[in-house]
Scaffold this active site. Structure first.
Site, PDB file in Angstrom:
ATOM      1  CD  GLU A 161      -3.299  -5.996   4.141  1.00 45.37           C
ATOM      2  OE1 GLU A 161      -4.118  -5.177   4.594  1.00 45.37           O
ATOM      3  OE2 GLU A 161      -2.075  -5.809   4.177  1.00 45.37           O
ATOM      4  CD  GLU A 167      -3.143  -0.922   2.088  1.00 43.94           C
ATOM      5  OE1 GLU A 167      -3.233   0.119   2.747  1.00 43.94           O
ATOM      6  OE2 GLU A 167      -3.995  -1.834   2.162  1.00 43.94           O
TER       7      GLU A 167
HETATM    8  C1  BGC Z   1      -2.709  -2.524   5.934  1.00 44.27           C
HETATM    9  C2  BGC Z   1      -2.657  -3.306   7.228  1.00 44.27           C
HETATM   10  C3  BGC Z   1      -3.768  -2.835   8.153  1.00 44.27           C
HETATM   11  C4  BGC Z   1      -5.095  -3.109   7.476  1.00 44.27           C
HETATM   12  C5  BGC Z   1      -6.304  -2.731   8.313  1.00 44.27           C
HETATM   13  C6  BGC Z   1      -4.090  -2.322   5.389  1.00 44.27           C
HETATM   14  O1  BGC Z   1      -4.186  -1.037   4.927  1.00 44.27           O
HETATM   15  O2  BGC Z   1      -1.864  -3.098   4.977  1.00 44.27           O
HETATM   16  O3  BGC Z   1      -1.395  -3.166   7.785  1.00 44.27           O
HETATM   17  O4  BGC Z   1      -3.706  -3.392   9.413  1.00 44.27           O
HETATM   18  O5  BGC Z   1      -5.163  -2.403   6.274  1.00 44.27           O
HETATM   19  O6  BGC Z   1      -6.344  -1.388   8.569  1.00 44.27           O
END
Ligand code: BGC
Length: 467
Positions: free
Chosen positions: A375, A187
Site C-alpha cells: 500500500e 497492519e
Molecule cells: C490501511 C487502509 C487505509 C489506508 C489509508 C492503511 O493503514 O490498510 O485500510 O485506508 O491505510 O489510511
C-alpha cells in the site's frame, strides 16, 4: 537487528533526484504492479447473502465514532459492481488486484458453519479477475472481525489463534486452486493500537492493558495463518502486510534519540521481528518485556514463520520527541503540519525519502526474502470539475514515491512489486468518506465513478510499449 535511527533527515521534505522521467521499464519486466482494496471499505451489502455483523458495523452505529456519522452499509457497492470496477483496474493498467475477504461473509458465526453464498461471491470475483488477465491477491484479515468473536473477547482472547487458523483453512480450500499470492494480516499494529488501546477504531476498546495480549495474539496468528497456508497450499506465495514509517528524532538529544528508537520498535519492528525469530524488540522498548505474562511454553517457536515476502505499507515519515506527559511510551509526535514540510489532505508528511529509507531499513533484516509495497497513496481534497478530477498533487505524490522505490531497487533492495492505495474513494475508517484516496473518484450519492487524472497517469505509465 540494531536499527539505525537516522540523523540527517529531520526535514524529510527533500526528494530523491529524478534524472530521467519515470518509466515502467526501470523497474524490470517482472515487477508486479497492482492496486489494493479492503472488503469493508468498498463492498457495502453488509446484510446480503448471510453476512453477519463485523466489529465495524457495530462501531459505526455508535454516536461520534465515524466522522459525519458515516457508515459503510453501502460504501462503494463493490459487492454488486465488482465487474465494472475490475474493468477500471484493467483500464488503469494494473495487473494485480489486492482485495480482502470478509470473515463474516465466510463464517457468519466466526467459526463452524460455512456460508456458501459468501464463498460463491469471492469465487465470482476471483474468476472475473482471472478472465480479465488480472492476478487476484487475497488479504485474509483487513480489520473486519466478526462481532460474535468480539463478544468472546476478540483479539484479547487467545482462542482467536484457533479461530483464525480455521478461517484461513476454509479460505485456502475455497480459493487456493486459483490464488497464488496470500497476505495473512493487514497492519496488525493498527488493530492493537487503534482498535484495542486508543479506541479510535473498531471495536473501540480502550486501555493499555489490552495492548500486549492483543499484540501477542496477532503475532501468533500471523505465523499460524502462514503455517496453515503453507500446509494446504505448498505452491502459494505467502506474505504479511505491516505498516511502517521512517522515524526521525526531533533533536540529537539522548532522550529524543531513545524516544525515536521506541517509536521505531512499535511502528516498524513489533510484528516482523518475532516472525523472524528475533523476539519482540524489548531492547528499544523495555515495556514489551511484560508480554511474557501472555506467553506460553513454545510460543517463541510458534511466533516464527518464514514468509515468502513482507508487504510494507508506507505513507509518511514521523518525527518524535521525548515527552514526560505520555506515560508508557514517553514520546510525542511532532506533527508534520508544524514542521514546514509538504503534507497530504490528512496532514501526513509527503516523504518519498522516508519510503527510500524504510525500504533500506527492512532490507537489512537477514531473514527477509522479498519486499512488496502492498500500500502507498494519498488523500487530497478532490473536486470534480466538468467531468474531470485534476488531482495533480496525488500524481506528484505517486511519482516521487515511485522514484524513491526505484532508487532503493537500483541500490539492491529486493523489492518485487508495488500496490497503489487505492482503486476507489471509499470508507476511510474513522474518517468516513471525508478522506479520498482513490485513483477513481466516487460520487457516493449516485455511485458514479470518474477516473482521476492520477488514474490516467498510471494508465499511461503502465502501458507496455510494443517491441
Ligand atoms: C490501511 C487502509 C487505509 C489506508 C489509508 C492503511 O493503514 O490498510 O485500510 O485506508 O491505510 O489510511
Amino acid at each position: 537487528m540494531t536499527t539505525v535511527i537516522n540523523q540527517h533527515t529531520k526535514q524529510s521534505g527533500h526528494r530523491p533526484s529524478t534524472t530521467s522521467p519515470l518509466a515502467r521499464e526501470d523497474f524490470g519486466s517482472d515487477f508486479k504492479w497492482g492496486v489494493a482494496t479492503a472488503a469493508y471499505q468498498i463492498e457495502g451489502a453488509v446484510h446480503d447473502d448471510g453476512r453477519s455483523d463485523c466489529v465495524w458495523d457495530v462501531f459505526a452505529r455508535k454516536k461520534g465514532k465515524i466522522r459525519n456519522g458515516d457508515h459503510a452499509r453501502h460504501a462503494c457497492d463493490f459487492y454488486h459492481r465488482y465487474e465494472q470496477d475490475l474493468e477500471l483496474v484493467r483500464e488503469l493498467g494494473f495487473e494485480q488486484f489486492r482485495f480482502s475477504i470478509s470473515w463474516s461473509r465466510i463464517l457468519p458465526d466466526g467459526h463452524g458453519r460455512v456460508n456458501q453464498a459468501g464463498i460463491d461471491y469471492y469465487n465470482r470475483l476471483i474468476d472475473r479477475c482471472i478472465a480479465l488477465g488480472i492476478e487476484p491477491w487475497i488479504t485474509l484479515y483487513h480489520w473486519d472481525l466478526p462481532q460474535v468473536l468480539e463478544k468472546s473477547g476478540g483479539w484479547k482472547n487467545r482462542r482467536i489463534v484457533e479461530w483464525f487458523a480455521e478461517y484461513t483453512a476454509v479460505c485456502a480450500h475455497a480459493f487456493g486452486d486459483r490464488v497464488r499470492h496470500w497476505i495473512v494480516l493487514n497492519e496488525p499494529m493498527a488493530v492493537a493500537g487503534l482498535g484495542y488501546t486508543t479506541g479510535e477504531h473498531a471495536p473501540g476498546n480502550k486501555g493499555i492493558h489490552n495492548f500486549l495480549p492483543v499484540v501477542h495474539h496477532l503475532a501468533l496468528s500471523q505465523a499460524e495463518g502462514g503455517r496453515v497456508l503453507r500446509r494446504l497450499l505448498p505452491e502459494a506465495r505467502i506474505g504479511n502486510a505491516i505498516s511502517c514509517s521512517y522515524v526521525v528524532p526531533n533533536s540529537q538529544s539522548a532522550a529524543d534519540i531513545r524516544a525515536a528508537r521506541r517509536a521505531d520498535a512499535l511502528m516498524n519492528r513489533l510484528f516482523i521481528e518475532p516472525a523472524l525469530g528475533l523476539g519482540y524488540p524489548k531492547d528499544a522498548f523495555p515495556f514489551l518485556s511484560n508480554i511474557k505474562r501472555f506467553m506460553r511454553e513454545g510460543d517463541r517457536e510458534r511466533l516464527k514463520f518464514d514468509f515468502d515476502f513482507w508487504g510494507l505499507q508506507n505513507y509518511f515519515s514521523v518525527v518524535v520527541q521525548h515527552s514526560y506527559l505520555a506515560p508508557v511510551m514517553w514520546l510525542k509526535e511532532v506533527p508534520a503540519t508544524l514542521r514546514n514540510v509538504p503534507t497530504t489532505g490528512l496532514g501526513w508528511e509527503v516523504s518519498p525519502m522516508g519510503m527510500y529509507e524504510i525500504l533500506k531499513q527492512f532490507h537489512r533484516y537477514q531473514g527477509v526474502r522479498e519486499l512488496v509495497i502492498t500500500e502507498n497513496g494519498a488523500a487530497f481534497k478532490d473536486k470534480p470539475q466538468d467531468g474531470k478530477v485534476d488531482d495533480q498533487e496525488r500524481t506528484g505524490y505517486y511519482q516521487e514515491y515511485l522514484d524513491a522505490v526505484k532508487k532503493a531497487k537500483n541500490e539492491g533492495v529486493n523489492i518485487t512489486g508495488y500496490f497503489a492505495w487505492t482503486l476507489l474513494d471509499n470508507f476511510e475508517w474513522a474518517h468516513g468518506y471525508s478522506a479520498r484516496f482513490g485513483l477513481v473518484f466516487v460520487d457516493f450519492k449516485t455511485q458514479e465513478r470518474t477516473v482521476k487524472e492520477s488514474g490516467k497517469w498510471f494508465a499511461r505509465f503502465l502501458k507496455k510499449t510494443e517491441k
